[in-house]
Design a protein around this motif. Sequence first.
Motif, PDB file in Angstrom:
ATOM      1  N   SER A 141      10.275   2.963   2.823  1.00  0.00           N
ATOM      2  CA  SER A 141       9.049   3.096   2.030  1.00  0.00           C
ATOM      3  C   SER A 141       7.875   2.426   2.730  1.00  0.00           C
ATOM      4  O   SER A 141       6.772   2.954   2.743  1.00  0.00           O
ATOM      5  N   TRP A 142       8.138   1.253   3.265  1.00  0.00           N
ATOM      6  CA  TRP A 142       7.028   0.548   3.900  1.00  0.00           C
ATOM      7  C   TRP A 142       6.558   1.309   5.135  1.00  0.00           C
ATOM      8  O   TRP A 142       5.358   1.395   5.421  1.00  0.00           O
ATOM      9  N   SER A 170      -5.013  -1.266  -2.868  1.00  0.00           N
ATOM     10  CA  SER A 170      -3.652  -1.521  -2.384  1.00  0.00           C
ATOM     11  C   SER A 170      -3.601  -1.161  -0.899  1.00  0.00           C
ATOM     12  O   SER A 170      -3.857  -0.011  -0.578  1.00  0.00           O
ATOM     13  N   PRO A 171      -3.244  -2.048  -0.006  1.00  0.00           N
ATOM     14  CA  PRO A 171      -3.097  -3.491  -0.209  1.00  0.00           C
ATOM     15  C   PRO A 171      -4.462  -4.153  -0.321  1.00  0.00           C
ATOM     16  O   PRO A 171      -5.438  -3.610   0.170  1.00  0.00           O
ATOM     17  N   PRO A 172      -4.523  -5.323  -0.954  1.00  0.00           N
ATOM     18  CA  PRO A 172      -5.810  -5.984  -1.140  1.00  0.00           C
ATOM     19  C   PRO A 172      -6.375  -6.472   0.196  1.00  0.00           C
ATOM     20  O   PRO A 172      -5.612  -6.780   1.099  1.00  0.00           O
ATOM     21  N   PRO A 173      -7.697  -6.540   0.303  1.00  0.00           N
ATOM     22  CA  PRO A 173      -8.300  -7.043   1.540  1.00  0.00           C
ATOM     23  C   PRO A 173      -8.079  -8.548   1.682  1.00  0.00           C
ATOM     24  O   PRO A 173      -7.646  -9.196   0.738  1.00  0.00           O
ATOM     25  N   ALA A 174      -8.427  -9.041   2.863  1.00  0.00           N
ATOM     26  CA  ALA A 174      -8.084 -10.427   3.187  1.00  0.00           C
ATOM     27  C   ALA A 174      -8.523 -11.444   2.135  1.00  0.00           C
ATOM     28  O   ALA A 174      -7.758 -12.294   1.751  1.00  0.00           O
ATOM     29  N   GLU A 175      -9.756 -11.381   1.694  1.00  0.00           N
ATOM     30  CA  GLU A 175     -10.222 -12.431   0.788  1.00  0.00           C
ATOM     31  C   GLU A 175     -10.256 -11.962  -0.664  1.00  0.00           C
ATOM     32  O   GLU A 175     -11.041 -12.470  -1.469  1.00  0.00           O
ATOM     33  N   PRO A 195       4.936   7.266   0.368  1.00  0.00           N
ATOM     34  CA  PRO A 195       3.635   7.823  -0.014  1.00  0.00           C
ATOM     35  C   PRO A 195       2.626   6.697  -0.249  1.00  0.00           C
ATOM     36  O   PRO A 195       2.994   5.621  -0.703  1.00  0.00           O
ATOM     37  N   LYS A 196       1.378   6.969   0.062  1.00  0.00           N
ATOM     38  CA  LYS A 196       0.325   5.969  -0.133  1.00  0.00           C
ATOM     39  C   LYS A 196       0.200   5.589  -1.602  1.00  0.00           C
ATOM     40  O   LYS A 196       0.263   6.444  -2.478  1.00  0.00           O
ATOM     41  N   ALA A 197       0.065   4.306  -1.862  1.00  0.00           N
ATOM     42  CA  ALA A 197      -0.006   3.857  -3.251  1.00  0.00           C
ATOM     43  C   ALA A 197      -1.452   3.825  -3.722  1.00  0.00           C
ATOM     44  O   ALA A 197      -2.319   3.332  -3.012  1.00  0.00           O
ATOM     45  N   PRO A 198      -1.706   4.308  -4.942  1.00  0.00           N
ATOM     46  CA  PRO A 198      -3.026   4.118  -5.544  1.00  0.00           C
ATOM     47  C   PRO A 198      -3.194   2.650  -5.919  1.00  0.00           C
ATOM     48  O   PRO A 198      -2.228   1.902  -5.935  1.00  0.00           O
ATOM     49  N   PRO A 199      -4.424   2.227  -6.259  1.00  0.00           N
ATOM     50  CA  PRO A 199      -4.611   0.807  -6.590  1.00  0.00           C
ATOM     51  C   PRO A 199      -3.820   0.375  -7.822  1.00  0.00           C
ATOM     52  O   PRO A 199      -3.425  -0.774  -7.910  1.00  0.00           O
ATOM     53  N   GLY A 246       0.806  -1.215   0.000  1.00  0.00           N
ATOM     54  CA  GLY A 246       0.000   0.000   0.000  1.00  0.00           C
ATOM     55  C   GLY A 246       0.838   1.262   0.000  1.00  0.00           C
ATOM     56  O   GLY A 246       0.321   2.361   0.181  1.00  0.00           O
ATOM     57  N   ARG A 247       2.156   1.127  -0.228  1.00  0.00           N
ATOM     58  CA  ARG A 247       3.048   2.292  -0.232  1.00  0.00           C
ATOM     59  C   ARG A 247       3.893   2.301  -1.504  1.00  0.00           C
ATOM     60  O   ARG A 247       4.188   1.241  -2.056  1.00  0.00           O
ATOM     61  N   MET A 248       4.299   3.497  -1.932  1.00  0.00           N
ATOM     62  CA  MET A 248       5.210   3.588  -3.065  1.00  0.00           C
ATOM     63  C   MET A 248       6.651   3.502  -2.556  1.00  0.00           C
ATOM     64  O   MET A 248       6.968   3.977  -1.474  1.00  0.00           O
ATOM     65  N   TYR A 249       7.510   2.891  -3.365  1.00  0.00           N
ATOM     66  CA  TYR A 249       8.936   2.912  -3.028  1.00  0.00           C
ATOM     67  C   TYR A 249       9.562   4.172  -3.601  1.00  0.00           C
ATOM     68  O   TYR A 249       8.942   4.876  -4.403  1.00  0.00           O
TER      69      TYR A 249
END
Lengths: 562, 311
Positions: free
Chosen positions: A498-499, A521-526, A503-507, A425-428
């Motif tokens: 980065s982690w 980003s990040p994907p949900p559990a299921e 910056p927050k990553a777009p999908p 869910g983050r940009m490097y």
Amino acid sequence: MTTTNYDPRVLKAPHPVPGAPDNWKRFFSFNTDAKVIGIQYIATSLFFLLVGGLLAMIVRGELITPPADLVDPSVYNGLYTMHGTVMLFLFLFPILNGFNNLLIPTMIGAPDMAFPKLNAAAFWLVPVFATVLMGSFFAPGGPASSGWWSYPPMSLQNPLGHFINGEFLWILAVALSGISSIMGAVNFVTTIIRMRAPGMGFFKMPVFVWTAWAAQTIQLVGLPALTGGAVMLLFDLSFGTSFFRPEGGGDPVLFQHFFWFYSHPAVYVLVLPVFGIFSELFPVYARKPLFGYRFVAIASFGITFLSLIVWAHHMFYTGTPNWMRHIFMFTTMLIAVPTGVKVFAWLGTLWRGNLRLNTPMLFCLGGLFNFIFAGITGVMLATVPIDIHVGNTAFVVAHFHYVIFNTIGFGVFAGIYHWFPKFTGRMYYEGLGKVHFALTFIGATLNWLPIHWAGLLGMPRRVASYDPEFAIWNVLGSIGAFMLGVASIPFILNMVSSWARGPKAPPNPWRAIGLEWLLPSPPPAENFEDDIPTVISEPYGYGLGHPLVDDEKFYIRRSQEA
Amino acid sequence: MTTTAPKSGPNIGAIVIIAMAVAINLVIAKLMATWSYSWFPPQASTAAPFVDDLFALETGIGSFIFFGCTGVMGWVLLFNRADKYDESDGAPIEGNTKLEIIWTIIPLVTVFVIATYTMNVNMKLQNLGPKHKYVIGTDPTALVESDPIADVGPIDVIARQWSWEFIYPNGVRSSELHLPVDQRVNFRLTSEDVLHSFFVPAFRLKQDIIPGSVISYSLTPTKEGRFRLRDAMFSGAYFSQNQTDVIVESDQAYSDWLKTTAKRPLQPGLDPGRALYDRRIASGDKGWATVPPAPAPMVNDPGDPSIPHDA
Ligand code: HEM
Ligand SMILES: [Cu+2]
Ligand SMILES: [Cu+2]
């Protein structure tokens, strides 16, 4: 088709697996979420990349001068044996299983692996056998020191006579690693065959899924042979049998057949997913469909099939008769055909593309460049008379590091950067990434290119000392290796910072096409939970202007709102 | 699969550029092939020219492929980069069945050609004789029939952790291998402990030595000089020391050496790991466990490791 009955909160509130923590502690728990397991695998393997790299630095430090002066020769042997073992069994296999865990379910729209508990158990075997293997440093007599292939009768020599010894622990660790890999393979293959999203026929699967499938098939066929060989070796070592001991009428060469029946194809277990990564990334960053998608997909299984009948090319000079050498030369060289198909397809994809040279693309291009080179030295090694001269010399070492690090390692880095935003869910940081690439490319080339010439001149592999005529090549190689050590600094800095604070990553930061990019980003559990999309197109539709899934806008909006 | 590129007549400009690129690549490949001969030690056996020629051929073909493929990559990097704010896609070419079939067939044919050529070369080398298994403790050398076309031999080659011993038909034993030039020699290779490998880079030949098996092996040296024999199969702590020299000399010098050496008394031969092992023991046996080196072989000629080798 229109979907109306969706509840956006489903995606906003990832439900943790029952009983599992949903903060950072989940990475230290028996979590059954494939994405958590994937990150567990990747983090563990990167740690062992550093361990293996450290061992390599000592080995290269020894080789920077001709005499054996840095460490005792027996220590040298233990160090490089552990280097090879750590790199293969604790870095490469696990990290690719990490990718499988992250990517297979998300790419095919499955909520998780087919057998989530088995999946978690397979991962937790990794720290277990890592401990066994690392523990061997403290075993009486030190760790195993007969090379990662552990050929008898040398691997059966037990100078101190202790029952628990380095070789014993080594075999145990390799067997556990095999069990873990088989557990993984069953899971990946089942998941791919049974859990694809509606509409995703085999020829709508991304190439990464194809290659993972082809690779894991090798595990299922080949690993039992290695495990059988390992069990027999253990019996010879610890219980006085003589499967491989010549004094009891056994045949040491038999072990080599068991060993290479798996261990040659094992290279393809590692490189196939990297071919998958190349096939995913070139289209995104060249903004073109993958050239000859079906050819590339099918070629994966061509490689799987051929890889199972080439093992004796490691035994051209063990007394193998000519007719057999010729057959195995031939099958080995045939692998160049499906592999060549892939290389040409990637070049076709780049051709007239619109290239974006960010870090993942740089690693892909560097990896492809190195792989073309490695493929050529590989064909050389397949031809019997050349192999008779360069076999078991530094040339082989240079060739396989060109495959194993300069191609597979590069592909792994490309994959890490590319999917980092999706799964953290983050940009490097691009700048650090580029520094990492530059240092890695120069270091890797300097490390292994010169070593080819040492081998052609006749420098054997696995030596702690050598004649002065090989010095120049080895000095260059060692400088390259130390540079690779330095290259890990910007990488670690980048990943950690980065982690934590990137910056927050777009999908979908790369505007990529693929089911995983339709998730937040990040994907949900299921992953898609109850709203699994229906796939309607082949992958890689860059510039073709048709949607990948039914009602694509809906999924894009949902991923952005989550 | 279809191409969506617009149909057009032959593009003369493109054809000229491609023809030029191919021509330049051919020249480079030829240069690489020629250059590759200098990457080897001198050619000192009948096998060496075959191996070097084959390698040069493969270097040539390989260079052509390598520079061809990476040339495409270089071209793309120079001319197909997106500008910073350019969000557009590349040409949406999905495939081209004809092209894909062609580039499956070209590697296939190349591979067939190289493999057939290699098989011919390999049949010419003809150095691997029969391999026989024997029971440890019996005399292995009785089993294996020696090469009928050899002029010299059979010479017994015994490998140990970590020394070499050579026994000539007249009973002479030595730590260095003496061979007459231009005569086919036959060896019987045996090991007393673990796997070793008989490797003389200047000969371009290598053969593993397998405990429990005796292997008949033949070769013809073609150049006088002092060449390195290296153990190429990892065999434990002092493996890297397990080297000796092969002295290829005139027929006359060889028989003189055999005659005078036969008169010399047996003495401990070359045992290169010993010094390191003694040092280790003296400093309190630190380092991880290792088997102690086998005692030095008793030989008539222990050789002289201080003489520099040619290759
Ligand atoms: C980081 C840079 C690396 C350096 C400087 C390095 C260096 C070396 C050296 C000097 C050897 C001993 C070669 C011999 O004499 O046989 C070796 C062996 C080996 N390396 Fe690496 N290596 C590196 C990375 C890797 C990676 C990433 C892998 C695999 C993922 C790997 C796998 C192996 C294997 C399997 C062996 C063979 C060990 C054996 O023969 O028992 N290495 N490496
Ligand atoms: Cu192989
Ligand atoms: Cu040896």
